[in-house]
Design a protein around this motif. Structure first.
Motif, PDB file in Angstrom:
ATOM      1  N   ASN B  36       0.812  -1.218   0.000  1.00  0.00           N
ATOM      2  CA  ASN B  36       0.000   0.000   0.000  1.00  0.00           C
ATOM      3  C   ASN B  36       0.845   1.267   0.000  1.00  0.00           C
ATOM      4  O   ASN B  36       0.306   2.365   0.021  1.00  0.00           O
ATOM      5  N   GLY B  37       2.142   1.124  -0.002  1.00  0.00           N
ATOM      6  CA  GLY B  37       3.006   2.293  -0.128  1.00  0.00           C
ATOM      7  C   GLY B  37       3.495   2.876   1.169  1.00  0.00           C
ATOM      8  O   GLY B  37       4.295   3.824   1.158  1.00  0.00           O
ATOM      9  N   LYS B  38       3.040   2.352   2.286  1.00  0.00           N
ATOM     10  CA  LYS B  38       3.547   2.842   3.567  1.00  0.00           C
ATOM     11  C   LYS B  38       5.000   2.370   3.735  1.00  0.00           C
ATOM     12  O   LYS B  38       5.369   1.304   3.272  1.00  0.00           O
ATOM     13  N   PRO B  39       5.839   3.188   4.405  1.00  0.00           N
ATOM     14  CA  PRO B  39       7.242   2.787   4.593  1.00  0.00           C
ATOM     15  C   PRO B  39       7.348   1.404   5.223  1.00  0.00           C
ATOM     16  O   PRO B  39       6.686   1.109   6.221  1.00  0.00           O
ATOM     17  N   ASN B  40       8.163   0.570   4.616  1.00  0.00           N
ATOM     18  CA  ASN B  40       8.446  -0.790   5.106  1.00  0.00           C
ATOM     19  C   ASN B  40       7.269  -1.752   4.994  1.00  0.00           C
ATOM     20  O   ASN B  40       7.369  -2.902   5.441  1.00  0.00           O
ATOM     21  N   ALA B  41       6.172  -1.327   4.391  1.00  0.00           N
ATOM     22  CA  ALA B  41       5.060  -2.266   4.178  1.00  0.00           C
ATOM     23  C   ALA B  41       5.539  -3.417   3.299  1.00  0.00           C
ATOM     24  O   ALA B  41       5.201  -4.583   3.541  1.00  0.00           O
ATOM     25  N   ASP B  42       6.368  -3.104   2.303  1.00  0.00           N
ATOM     26  CA  ASP B  42       6.849  -4.149   1.402  1.00  0.00           C
ATOM     27  C   ASP B  42       7.730  -5.152   2.160  1.00  0.00           C
ATOM     28  O   ASP B  42       7.619  -6.368   1.947  1.00  0.00           O
ATOM     29  N   VAL B  43       8.543  -4.655   3.061  1.00  0.00           N
ATOM     30  CA  VAL B  43       9.433  -5.535   3.831  1.00  0.00           C
ATOM     31  C   VAL B  43       8.618  -6.485   4.702  1.00  0.00           C
ATOM     32  O   VAL B  43       8.835  -7.699   4.715  1.00  0.00           O
ATOM     33  N   LEU B  44       7.661  -5.898   5.437  1.00  0.00           N
ATOM     34  CA  LEU B  44       6.837  -6.699   6.356  1.00  0.00           C
ATOM     35  C   LEU B  44       6.060  -7.764   5.602  1.00  0.00           C
ATOM     36  O   LEU B  44       6.067  -8.947   5.974  1.00  0.00           O
ATOM     37  N   MET B  45       5.386  -7.351   4.538  1.00  0.00           N
ATOM     38  CA  MET B  45       4.507  -8.281   3.849  1.00  0.00           C
ATOM     39  C   MET B  45       5.305  -9.309   3.054  1.00  0.00           C
ATOM     40  O   MET B  45       4.865 -10.454   2.890  1.00  0.00           O
ATOM     41  N   GLN B  46       6.491  -8.946   2.571  1.00  0.00           N
ATOM     42  CA  GLN B  46       7.326  -9.925   1.872  1.00  0.00           C
ATOM     43  C   GLN B  46       7.762 -11.023   2.841  1.00  0.00           C
ATOM     44  O   GLN B  46       7.778 -12.213   2.496  1.00  0.00           O
ATOM     45  N   ARG B  47       8.098 -10.631   4.054  1.00  0.00           N
ATOM     46  CA  ARG B  47       8.490 -11.632   5.067  1.00  0.00           C
ATOM     47  C   ARG B  47       7.322 -12.544   5.410  1.00  0.00           C
ATOM     48  O   ARG B  47       7.498 -13.743   5.617  1.00  0.00           O
ATOM     49  N   MET B  48       6.124 -11.974   5.457  1.00  0.00           N
ATOM     50  CA  MET B  48       4.941 -12.789   5.722  1.00  0.00           C
ATOM     51  C   MET B  48       4.742 -13.783   4.586  1.00  0.00           C
ATOM     52  O   MET B  48       4.466 -14.966   4.819  1.00  0.00           O
ATOM     53  N   ALA B  49       4.887 -13.292   3.375  1.00  0.00           N
ATOM     54  CA  ALA B  49       4.708 -14.159   2.217  1.00  0.00           C
ATOM     55  C   ALA B  49       5.765 -15.266   2.221  1.00  0.00           C
ATOM     56  O   ALA B  49       5.462 -16.432   1.955  1.00  0.00           O
ATOM     57  N   ASN B  50       7.000 -14.915   2.521  1.00  0.00           N
ATOM     58  CA  ASN B  50       8.080 -15.915   2.559  1.00  0.00           C
ATOM     59  C   ASN B  50       7.778 -16.993   3.591  1.00  0.00           C
ATOM     60  O   ASN B  50       8.011 -18.181   3.356  1.00  0.00           O
ATOM     61  N   ALA B  51       7.259 -16.559   4.748  1.00  0.00           N
ATOM     62  CA  ALA B  51       6.930 -17.520   5.801  1.00  0.00           C
ATOM     63  C   ALA B  51       5.812 -18.454   5.352  1.00  0.00           C
ATOM     64  O   ALA B  51       5.848 -19.669   5.612  1.00  0.00           O
ATOM     65  N   LEU B  52       4.837 -17.927   4.656  1.00  0.00           N
ATOM     66  CA  LEU B  52       3.730 -18.765   4.179  1.00  0.00           C
ATOM     67  C   LEU B  52       4.208 -19.741   3.115  1.00  0.00           C
ATOM     68  O   LEU B  52       3.788 -20.903   3.090  1.00  0.00           O
ATOM     69  N   VAL B  53       5.078 -19.295   2.240  1.00  0.00           N
ATOM     70  CA  VAL B  53       5.617 -20.192   1.217  1.00  0.00           C
ATOM     71  C   VAL B  53       6.381 -21.330   1.881  1.00  0.00           C
ATOM     72  O   VAL B  53       6.289 -22.496   1.479  1.00  0.00           O
ATOM     73  N   GLU B  54       7.135 -20.988   2.914  1.00  0.00           N
ATOM     74  CA  GLU B  54       7.957 -21.974   3.618  1.00  0.00           C
ATOM     75  C   GLU B  54       7.088 -23.002   4.347  1.00  0.00           C
ATOM     76  O   GLU B  54       7.421 -24.195   4.393  1.00  0.00           O
ATOM     77  N   ARG B  55       6.003 -22.556   4.916  1.00  0.00           N
ATOM     78  CA  ARG B  55       5.222 -23.438   5.791  1.00  0.00           C
ATOM     79  C   ARG B  55       4.072 -24.144   5.086  1.00  0.00           C
ATOM     80  O   ARG B  55       3.536 -25.122   5.594  1.00  0.00           O
ATOM     81  N   THR B  56       3.676 -23.593   3.946  1.00  0.00           N
ATOM     82  CA  THR B  56       2.578 -24.215   3.207  1.00  0.00           C
ATOM     83  C   THR B  56       3.048 -24.405   1.775  1.00  0.00           C
ATOM     84  O   THR B  56       4.180 -24.100   1.438  1.00  0.00           O
ATOM     85  N   ALA B  57       2.195 -24.880   0.924  1.00  0.00           N
ATOM     86  CA  ALA B  57       2.574 -25.058  -0.474  1.00  0.00           C
ATOM     87  C   ALA B  57       1.993 -23.953  -1.342  1.00  0.00           C
ATOM     88  O   ALA B  57       1.762 -24.125  -2.540  1.00  0.00           O
TER      89      ALA B  57
END
Lengths: 365, 94
Positions: B36-57
């Motif tokens: 959404n363009g807020k500072p570090n939103a991309d960092v936070l959400m990318q880490r969330m996505a990485n965690a989901l990829v790691e833990r699920t398929a």
């Protein structure tokens, strides 16, 4: 004791059925009619702005409506999605201390604020201190007791103060923009209590502001969502336009405004009559003022880049080198110029919140 | 003397919408990020996505970005996400 012929007395002769609340309007019973009781009851419910209120009794609300359809929905206001019916607006106008004739001004202002280009959801919910400024233009200024002269920003004028406050109460109550609930403003600002001025048409050397926007009406209302006004004064060069406006440009050219990362944002420049007269007396038009401020209100492009990771600039601005002077707004038309105030060599700049546009509309009946 | 006064807030209006049904599984689903363009939103959400990829398929399809956090998302971008993702991570913070 009210005098005969006042709105309250007149309302008592009307059909009592007209005093019945609408489908969704709640009537509260108070033990007495003291200001303290009302204030405490409202505080318990999370209502009010912290200042004393006028009790919105059915009689007062009916008088404020003045025969208008109470159930008409003027707007749906975010973030609460509250329905701003004429009755609901009239209730808040009474609370604020408005005289009955001001309801059309409030209605026009709220309808304007609900326009998509204003982005009221963002204006209400942001951490920024932005507040809507209401500017009244034309015949309505004198007819409704607004002050366009000395002290137009306050204090002292009942119409200016009450109308500005009514807008804020509507946003608090109907829109749900309460601090910490729907309004995340980190610090707020004084103009969140009341923010209303009038254009000084008689003192302006140029056409009225609404006419410059293509609005051909006896009276009009402008809403501009922005910061508190930032004064600039010039008493040094006997009214030299460049000397006056260079100070205004200095106020505009700041990294501390939310306009800085959003180059399409507007600046309202409210010239005091003496400044306007000096500038126009030197042969400058309103367009000249806009163009000059556009040229002078600049900072090195590199300063913007170092200050902001996230920006909304046009492609040509992004192509500037770090040392190139970048205008704080990307077009002279974003600099909105009008005249208000009284004697004295003072003017002010009101930067917008950035992601909002002002709206000017003809005053409704 | 007791009096009656109107409440100042009025009714809430606008159309109601139903939430999309929750996914029964993330396996083989398409996961996208809307920054959404807020500072570090991309960092936070990318880490969330990485965690989901790691833990699920779940299959990560990429990150899109709103022009600004303070205005509604572009309709075309929303339509594109709806068509090309089963789950979107987004949010807002300062």
């Amino acid at each position: 004791m009210t005098e005969p012929g006042t709105p309250i007395e007149a309302a008592k002769t009307l059909d009592p059925d007209q005093l019945v609340a609408g489908d969704s309007d709640e009537l509260l019973s108070l033990a007495d009619d003291t200001p303290e009781t009302l204030l405490e009851r409202f505080e318990e419910r999370g209502w009010g702005d912290g200042l004393p209120l006028i009790p919105p009794t059915p009689e007062r609300v009916l008088a404020m409506l003045g025969g208008a359809d109470p159930s008409e929905i003027i707007a749906t206001l975010p973030p609460r999605r509250g329905l701003a019916t004429r009755r609901a607006l009239a209730i808040n106008a009474v609370l604020a201390g408005c005289r009955p004739g001001l309801l059309p001004v409030l209605t026009t202002a709220i309808r304007a604020l609900a326009r998509p280009e204003v982005n009221l959801r963002g204006v209400n919910a942001t951490t920024h201190p932005v507040a809507p400024l209401v500017i009244v233009h034309g015949d309505a200024v004198a007819e409704l007791g607004f002050n366009a002269g000395l002290g137009t920003f306050g204090p002292g004028s009942r119409s200016n103060a009450a109308l500005g406050r009514a807008v804020r109460l509507v946003l608090l109550h109907i829109a749900g923009a309460r601090p910490g609930v729907g309004d995340a403003s980190t610090q707020g600002q004084p103009s969140k209590y009341a923010y209303c001025i009038a254009e000084n048409r008689e003192a302006s050397p140029w056409e009225s502001y609404p006419h410059s926007c293509g609005i051909d009406a006896r009276s009009a209302v402008t809403v501009h969502c922005g910061e508190n006004p930032h004064n600039f004064h010039d008493m040094e060069r006997e009214g030299d336009p460049a000397s006056i406006l260079d100070k205004g440009a200095s106020v505009m050219a700041t990294l501390g405004s939310n306009n800085a990362p959003v180059s399409s944002a507007e600046f309202f420049v409210v010239l005091g009559p003496e400044h306007a007269t000096s500038i126009a007396g030197a042969g400058w038009s309103r367009r000249d003022v806009q163009s000059y401020l556009y040229e002078r209100a600049r900072l090195p492009a590199g300063d913007f880049r170092r200050a902001f990771d996230v920006t909304q600039y046009r492609a040509w601005e992004n192509a500037l080198s770090d040392s190139d002077p970048k205008p704080v707004t990307d077009h002279p038309d974003n600099i909105r110029v009008l005249v208000a105030g009284g004697a004295g060599k003072h003017s002010c700049v009101i930067p917008s919140w950035g992601m909002t546009r002002s709206v000017t509309a003809a005053l409704e009946d | 003397m007791s009096i009656q006064v109107f409440a100042p807030d009025g009714a809430v209006g606008g159309e109601t919408r139903e939430l999309a049904a929750p996914l029964d599984t993330l396996a083989e689903r398409r996961l996208a990020i809307l920054d959404n363009g807020k500072p570090n939103a991309d960092v936070l959400m990318q880490r969330m996505a990485n965690a989901l990829v790691e833990r699920t398929a779940v299959q990560y399809t990429g990150m899109s970005r709103k022009q600004t956090a303070a205005t509604p998302c572009d309709a075309e971008l929303l339509a594109n996400l709806a068509q090309n993702a089963d789950l979107v991570i987004t949010g807002s913070a300062d």
